[in-house]
Design an enzyme around this catalytic site. Structure first.
Site, PDB file in Angstrom:
ATOM      1  N   ASP A  99       0.854  -1.195   0.000  1.00 10.72           N
ATOM      2  CA  ASP A  99       0.000   0.000   0.000  1.00 10.72           C
ATOM      3  C   ASP A  99       0.892   1.248   0.000  1.00 10.72           C
ATOM      4  O   ASP A  99       1.936   1.251  -0.650  1.00 10.72           O
ATOM      5  CB  ASP A  99      -0.929  -0.024   1.220  1.00 10.72           C
ATOM      6  CG  ASP A  99      -2.266   0.645   0.948  1.00 10.72           C
ATOM      7  OD1 ASP A  99      -2.287   1.880   0.838  1.00 10.72           O
ATOM      8  OD2 ASP A  99      -3.280  -0.062   0.851  1.00 10.72           O
ATOM      9  N   HIS A 147      -3.569   6.199   3.332  1.00 14.20           N
ATOM     10  CA  HIS A 147      -4.361   5.021   2.936  1.00 14.20           C
ATOM     11  C   HIS A 147      -3.832   3.748   3.587  1.00 14.20           C
ATOM     12  O   HIS A 147      -4.587   2.973   4.179  1.00 14.20           O
ATOM     13  CB  HIS A 147      -4.356   4.894   1.417  1.00 14.20           C
ATOM     14  CG  HIS A 147      -5.309   3.861   0.886  1.00 14.20           C
ATOM     15  ND1 HIS A 147      -4.940   2.556   0.668  1.00 14.20           N
ATOM     16  CD2 HIS A 147      -6.619   3.949   0.538  1.00 14.20           C
ATOM     17  CE1 HIS A 147      -5.983   1.872   0.192  1.00 14.20           C
ATOM     18  NE2 HIS A 147      -7.017   2.697   0.109  1.00 14.20           N
ATOM     19  N   SER A 194     -11.288  -0.977  -0.286  1.00 12.97           N
ATOM     20  CA  SER A 194      -9.994  -1.107   0.398  1.00 12.97           C
ATOM     21  C   SER A 194     -10.162  -1.699   1.788  1.00 12.97           C
ATOM     22  O   SER A 194      -9.343  -2.521   2.232  1.00 12.97           O
ATOM     23  CB  SER A 194      -9.315   0.264   0.523  1.00 12.97           C
ATOM     24  OG  SER A 194      -8.945   0.763  -0.737  1.00 12.97           O
TER      25      SER A 194
END
Length: 221
Positions: free
Chosen positions: A13, A51, A189
């Site tokens: 990520d 994120h 996600s």
């Protein structure tokens, strides 16, 4: 270092910010950054986007005893290359992890074969987005991966097995105290992260190991 029997999860990520209050920094292992050309840089895993930190927090909420290996493929924006993803998966396969979490994917079918081959080479569960907004994503939509879709009716602490090695789960991340759910991040996600965390927690139970370890070879298409 954790003992060999402890569950390790590689999170491919944007890295992780260890000072975030939702992240247990004591459960972070050294990771790497993978550049767009596939080159590996050791220990450069600080999250600049948020994120990966939110994904890591969701996984740790479900599997607090797991160890997280951050693998940063996003730098200043949430885009990367198929070359970087393949290199990241290959690196994880040699790093001794039990799961790879891919809260991402590509809608470009031209990359499907290379990503599927990387997943099969890995030989460990790769949990990835099967689709986003109804559009198939790879490697999650391909053979070998554990593909995940969003189920808004699924409780955050559970998932539904759809067959063919795929799952449906809530797309809500770890809640923020005092912030309504609609004001927080949400989407595929976090459905992926929730499934990874729940599967990792199951893997910590010796009775579940043989079931979970069969998942990577089940086709998702």
């Amino acid at each position: 270092m954790p003992p060999p029997e402890t569950v390790r999860i590689a999170v491919i990520d944007s890295g992780v910010h260890p000072a975030h209050p939702h992240v247990d920094a004591r459960r972070l292992l050294p990771g790497v950054a993978v550049h767009r050309n596939g080159a590996i840089a050791a220990d450069d895993t600080l999250d600049r986007l948020g994120h990966g930190t939110a994904v890591t927090a969701a996984i740790q909420e479900k599997a607090p005893g797991a160890w997280i290996v951050p693998v940063r493929v996003f730098d200043d924006k949430l885009t990367t290359t198929a070359t970087a993803l393949v290199a990241a998966i290959d690196w994880c396969a040699g790093a001794g992890v039990d799961f790879i979490n891919l809260s991402l994917g590509t809608a470009n079918r031209a990359h499907a074969e290379a990503l599927a081959e990387a997943v099969m080479r890995a030989g460990i569960p790769v949990v990835a987005a099967r689709e986003a907004g109804g559009v198939p994503c790879w490697p999650g939509a391909g053979d070998g991966a554990i593909g995940v879709v969003v189920d808004p009716d699924c409780p955050r602490g559970a998932f539904r097995r759809l067959g063919h090695g795929s799952y449906a789960a809530s797309g809500e991340p770890r809640p923020i105290p005092g912030v309504p759910a609609r004001g927080n991040l949400a989407g595929i996600s976090f459905a992926v992260a929730n499934v990874t965390g729940l599967l990792a927690q199951a893997l910590a139970n010796p009775a579940s190991r043989s079931i979970i370890q069969k998942q990577p070879i089940a086709p998702t298409a």
